[in-house]
Design an enzyme around this catalytic site. Sequence first.
Site, short mmCIF file in Angstrom:
data_model
loop_
_atom_site.label_atom_id
_atom_site.label_comp_id
_atom_site.label_asym_id
_atom_site.label_seq_id
_atom_site.Cartn_x
_atom_site.Cartn_y
_atom_site.Cartn_z
N ARG A 24 40.36 46.89 35.10
CA ARG A 24 40.83 45.58 34.59
C ARG A 24 41.77 45.73 33.40
O ARG A 24 41.76 44.89 32.51
CB ARG A 24 39.64 44.70 34.22
N ARG A 28 43.01 39.67 30.45
CA ARG A 28 42.92 38.67 29.39
C ARG A 28 42.86 39.22 27.96
O ARG A 28 43.13 38.50 27.03
CB ARG A 28 41.71 37.78 29.64
N ARG A 37 50.20 34.16 31.27
CA ARG A 37 49.16 33.36 31.91
C ARG A 37 49.08 31.93 31.36
O ARG A 37 48.67 31.01 32.08
CB ARG A 37 47.83 34.09 31.71
N ASP A 73 43.70 40.46 43.08
CA ASP A 73 42.27 40.20 42.96
C ASP A 73 41.57 40.47 44.28
O ASP A 73 42.15 40.23 45.34
CB ASP A 73 42.00 38.76 42.51
N TYR A 151 30.48 37.24 47.45
CA TYR A 151 31.25 36.15 46.83
C TYR A 151 31.53 35.04 47.82
O TYR A 151 31.53 33.85 47.47
CB TYR A 151 32.57 36.70 46.27
O1 1CP Z 1 42.26 46.13 37.05
C1 1CP Z 1 43.30 45.48 36.94
O2 1CP Z 1 43.92 45.38 35.88
C2 1CP Z 1 43.92 44.87 38.17
C3 1CP Z 1 43.58 43.50 38.41
C4 1CP Z 1 42.21 43.05 38.88
C5 1CP Z 1 41.19 43.72 39.59
C6 1CP Z 1 41.07 45.17 39.96
C7 1CP Z 1 41.82 41.71 38.73
C8 1CP Z 1 42.61 40.69 38.04
N1 1CP Z 1 40.63 41.54 39.39
C9 1CP Z 1 40.20 42.74 39.91
C10 1CP Z 1 39.01 43.02 40.72
C11 1CP Z 1 37.92 42.02 40.79
N2 1CP Z 1 38.04 40.66 40.82
C12 1CP Z 1 36.55 42.33 40.93
C13 1CP Z 1 36.01 43.73 41.06
C14 1CP Z 1 35.97 44.45 39.77
C15 1CP Z 1 35.04 43.94 38.72
O3 1CP Z 1 33.86 43.79 39.00
O4 1CP Z 1 35.53 43.74 37.60
C16 1CP Z 1 35.83 41.15 41.01
C17 1CP Z 1 34.33 40.98 41.16
C18 1CP Z 1 36.77 40.07 40.93
C19 1CP Z 1 36.49 38.64 40.98
C20 1CP Z 1 37.00 37.96 39.78
N3 1CP Z 1 38.31 37.64 39.60
C21 1CP Z 1 36.29 37.57 38.63
C22 1CP Z 1 34.80 37.76 38.41
C23 1CP Z 1 34.10 36.50 38.72
C24 1CP Z 1 32.65 36.58 38.41
O5 1CP Z 1 32.20 35.62 37.75
O6 1CP Z 1 31.94 37.52 38.83
C25 1CP Z 1 37.20 36.96 37.75
C26 1CP Z 1 36.93 36.32 36.43
C27 1CP Z 1 38.48 37.04 38.38
C28 1CP Z 1 39.77 36.55 37.85
C29 1CP Z 1 40.70 37.62 37.43
N4 1CP Z 1 41.02 38.71 38.21
C30 1CP Z 1 41.95 39.48 37.54
C31 1CP Z 1 42.23 38.82 36.29
C32 1CP Z 1 43.22 39.30 35.26
C33 1CP Z 1 41.43 37.67 36.22
C34 1CP Z 1 41.42 36.65 35.10
C35 1CP Z 1 42.18 35.46 35.52
C36 1CP Z 1 42.58 34.60 34.37
O7 1CP Z 1 43.57 34.93 33.71
O8 1CP Z 1 41.94 33.58 34.16
#
Ligand code: 1CP
Length: 347
Positions: A24, A28, A37, A73, A151
């Site tokens: 990640r 943010r 964003r 994502d 999910y």
């Molecule tokens: O790693 C990186 O920088 C690349 C981008 C990336 C990756 C690899 C994003 C961007 N998401 C992910 C994977 C991801 N997304 C996972 C697997 C890894 C992990 O567990 O961290 C999962 C479960 C998600 C689902 C997801 N997307 C969540 C989690 C939700 C939850 O409550 O469990 C969230 C908050 C997101 C949104 C998201 N994805 C990525 C970003 C930068 C964001 C934030 C969006 C925003 O700006 O509001």
Amino acid sequence: MINDLFLRACKGEPVERTPVWIMRQAGRYLPEYQAVRSKIGFLTLCKTPELAAQLTLQPVDILGVDAAIIFSDILLVAEAFGMNLQLDETKGGPRFTKPIRSSSDIDALSVPDPRSKLRFVLDAIELTKRELQGRVPLIGFCGSPWTLAAYMVEGRGAKDFRRIKRMIFEEPAIVHKLLEKLAETLVIFIESQIAAGADAIQIFDTCGGLLSPDDYREFSLDYLWRVASRAKRNGTPLIVFSKGATALLEEIANIGVDVVGLDWTVDIGEARRRVGARVALQGNLDPTALFASPERIRQEVRTILRKYGKGSGHIFNLGHGILPDTPVSHARALVDAVKEESGAFHQ
Ligand code: 1CP
């Protein structure tokens, strides 16, 4: 490739120092991300290759990490199946407006061709590769079948994902039907990310740790194995990160992946003794440790490097994604510490 330390470490080949990147890393905690964003919705960022490429490059420039990971994502694959994905701006996380609750919901899913439905990811990979000009490798990724299913059934992030857990006890056949559809699609998605230029692929099995050992084998590991064994990769390294599943580390190391990601609950030295030279290991600093002082972060880095010991096959990373409030200077302190401290382990 100018800096191929990450790719060599994935293969267990000799390196001058341990490579480092951060799960990640584009996100943010970076003011540069927030600036983009604040004007543009998250899903639009993911679907606009120019913007996705720009965000992918931010941590490479700002932190000096040894690999980029494409800005995208895991949940976009579910959207490609026809589910309605929305980002809940008030509560932060993404969610599905109509989660899967029955066998007929699964039958209604249209198995997508990722080459058209997820074209924007592939275009973003192509563009990012051009802009990187071989500076560092680019990682493509997807969620595991189990984590995507969790999910899709829950509809959103959750502590215990009890809806899909109930389903595996009440109606296991339905869950298998969903997992099979997902695995089939993910094989093609991985192959097309590699064709678009991804230098490595990581599968995020964030929900792996929800399951008992036998259920993990049946509902998560077996599908990871199917994806790993079916996707034609032509030597492109495959990383699997199954959070909370280190109890079954030896079995994960046996499914035909190159690298196993570790969360922070396991001693990386012990993990290395358990898997031997079969796979490389990635990890595993607790993301919360980045709130400590830079001096303390350096100590923590030294401890993990010392525990892993001499030789290649280690990619430094956190044990899960970087937390939103992490000071950028501390993330940079981590990267610098790995670069400065790890040479001694590769002589
Ligand atoms: O790693 C990186 O920088 C690349 C981008 C990336 C990756 C690899 C994003 C961007 N998401 C992910 C994977 C991801 N997304 C996972 C697997 C890894 C992990 O567990 O961290 C999962 C479960 C998600 C689902 C997801 N997307 C969540 C989690 C939700 C939850 O409550 O469990 C969230 C908050 C997101 C949104 C998201 N994805 C990525 C970003 C930068 C964001 C934030 C969006 C925003 O700006 O509001």
